[in-house]
Design a protein around this motif. Structure first.
Motif, PDB file in Angstrom:
ATOM      1  N   ARG A 121       0.837  -1.208   0.000  1.00 32.67           N
ATOM      2  CA  ARG A 121       0.000   0.000   0.000  1.00 32.67           C
ATOM      3  C   ARG A 121       0.870   1.255   0.000  1.00 32.67           C
ATOM      4  O   ARG A 121       0.565   2.233  -0.697  1.00 32.67           O
ATOM      5  CB  ARG A 121      -0.949   0.016   1.197  1.00 32.67           C
ATOM      6  N   SER A 167       2.287   1.611  -3.518  1.00 28.89           N
ATOM      7  CA  SER A 167       1.251   2.062  -4.458  1.00 28.89           C
ATOM      8  C   SER A 167       0.874   3.513  -4.218  1.00 28.89           C
ATOM      9  O   SER A 167       0.776   4.299  -5.165  1.00 28.89           O
ATOM     10  CB  SER A 167       0.002   1.183  -4.343  1.00 28.89           C
ATOM     11  N   SER A 168       0.651   3.871  -2.966  1.00 29.95           N
ATOM     12  CA  SER A 168       0.279   5.243  -2.642  1.00 29.95           C
ATOM     13  C   SER A 168       1.413   6.208  -2.958  1.00 29.95           C
ATOM     14  O   SER A 168       1.192   7.285  -3.519  1.00 29.95           O
ATOM     15  CB  SER A 168      -0.104   5.366  -1.165  1.00 29.95           C
ATOM     16  N   LEU A 213       1.593   6.662  -6.779  1.00 30.91           N
ATOM     17  CA  LEU A 213       0.495   7.486  -7.277  1.00 30.91           C
ATOM     18  C   LEU A 213       0.710   8.956  -6.949  1.00 30.91           C
ATOM     19  O   LEU A 213       0.605   9.834  -7.813  1.00 30.91           O
ATOM     20  CB  LEU A 213      -0.830   6.998  -6.686  1.00 30.91           C
ATOM     21  N   LEU A 214       1.021   9.251  -5.694  1.00 33.48           N
ATOM     22  CA  LEU A 214       1.159  10.643  -5.262  1.00 33.48           C
ATOM     23  C   LEU A 214       2.433  11.301  -5.800  1.00 33.48           C
ATOM     24  O   LEU A 214       2.417  12.475  -6.163  1.00 33.48           O
ATOM     25  CB  LEU A 214       1.105  10.730  -3.734  1.00 33.48           C
ATOM     26  N   GLU A 235       1.181  12.643   3.797  1.00 30.21           N
ATOM     27  CA  GLU A 235       0.177  12.405   2.743  1.00 30.21           C
ATOM     28  C   GLU A 235       0.234  10.964   2.233  1.00 30.21           C
ATOM     29  O   GLU A 235      -0.801  10.340   2.015  1.00 30.21           O
ATOM     30  CB  GLU A 235       0.422  13.343   1.555  1.00 30.21           C
ATOM     31  N   ILE A 236       1.436  10.478   2.009  1.00 28.96           N
ATOM     32  CA  ILE A 236       1.601   9.112   1.494  1.00 28.96           C
ATOM     33  C   ILE A 236       1.027   8.104   2.494  1.00 28.96           C
ATOM     34  O   ILE A 236       0.265   7.212   2.112  1.00 28.96           O
ATOM     35  CB  ILE A 236       3.084   8.816   1.189  1.00 28.96           C
ATOM     36  N   CYS A 237       1.366   8.258   3.761  1.00 29.13           N
ATOM     37  CA  CYS A 237       0.886   7.328   4.786  1.00 29.13           C
ATOM     38  C   CYS A 237      -0.621   7.429   4.956  1.00 29.13           C
ATOM     39  O   CYS A 237      -1.301   6.405   5.115  1.00 29.13           O
ATOM     40  CB  CYS A 237       1.597   7.581   6.114  1.00 29.13           C
ATOM     41  N   HIS A 270      -2.788   8.333   2.655  1.00 30.48           N
ATOM     42  CA  HIS A 270      -3.372   7.707   1.459  1.00 30.48           C
ATOM     43  C   HIS A 270      -3.306   6.182   1.548  1.00 30.48           C
ATOM     44  O   HIS A 270      -4.222   5.483   1.116  1.00 30.48           O
ATOM     45  CB  HIS A 270      -2.654   8.208   0.205  1.00 30.48           C
ATOM     46  N   ALA A 271      -2.216   5.676   2.140  1.00 28.62           N
ATOM     47  CA  ALA A 271      -2.026   4.222   2.279  1.00 28.62           C
ATOM     48  C   ALA A 271      -2.801   3.648   3.461  1.00 28.62           C
ATOM     49  O   ALA A 271      -2.881   2.435   3.620  1.00 28.62           O
ATOM     50  CB  ALA A 271      -0.541   3.901   2.437  1.00 28.62           C
TER      51      ALA A 271
END
Length: 199
Positions: A12, A15-16, A19-20, A33-35, A37-38
């Motif tokens: 995750r 992938s996140s 994407l970001l 933000e990444i965490c 989103h994941a």
């Protein structure tokens, strides 16, 4: 946390992050933000990757392995004949194009963030050696610069994938999903690589 949850969290984050980073750029996205989103805590990025740069490197290496591992296997054995040499170049071209399309997000990150996955370097070296063997065995012209040919072939594939949104916007052609177009495009490029454009 069991191994299945661990892999899921790591995937995750990859992938996140992909994407970001693709959407906002490496410097435009935060670990928070990444965490978020994941769907995981901030310490997980540090647990799996050390820091944001470690995540970027993991994303890049994952892309490289997904794209170049199979074509590299095709190049690992010496060609037995000129027809074997040509058919493997065709197969390498087609499988590399398919893998770049399937992993377009990672390709865009690699380009945008000026990353060079180890698998890409191995692919380039392996392709050059394959072409050099073809030259030595008389399957290809002695005058060829194998490093330049390898770069030229990869450049054609990457640019086709990279500029696909522009082609779709300008010409209304979805070049990545139109299988008949992709087949024609691949065959035309392979024809030029193998036969040139003059008689």
């Amino acid at each position: 946390m069991n191994e299945k949850d661990s892999n899921s969290t790591k995937e995750r984050l990859l992938s996140s992050g992909a994407l970001l980073i693709c959407e906002k750029g490496y410097s435009g996205v935060s670990v928070r933000e990444i965490c978020s989103h994941a769907g995981t805590s901030m310490n997980m990025i540090h647990h799996y990757f050390g820091n944001k740069e470690g995540l970027l490197n993991a994303i890049t290496e994952s892309y490289g392995e997904n794209v170049f591992a199979f074509p590299l296997k095709l190049l690992s054995k010496e060609p037995k004949s000129k027809s074997d040499f040509i058919s493997r170049i065709e197969l390498v071209f087609e499988t590399t194009l398919e893998a770049c399309i399937e992993n377009r997000l990672f390709l865009m990150i690699t380009i945008r963030e000026h990353q060079t996955p180890n698998a890409l370097l191995e692919y380039m070296a392996g392709f050059k050696v394959f072409i050099d063997i073809g030259i030595d065995k008389g399957f290809a012209r002695k005058e060829l610069d194998s490093a330049m040919i390898t770069g030229f072939i990869l450049d054609r594939i990457i640019n086709q994938v990279q500029f696909s949104p522009w082609v779709n916007d300008e010409f209304g052609t979805d070049i990545l999903n139109d299988q008949s177009y992709l087949k024609r495009w691949s065959q035309s490029n392979i024809d030029v690589f193998i036969n040139g454009i003059t008689n």
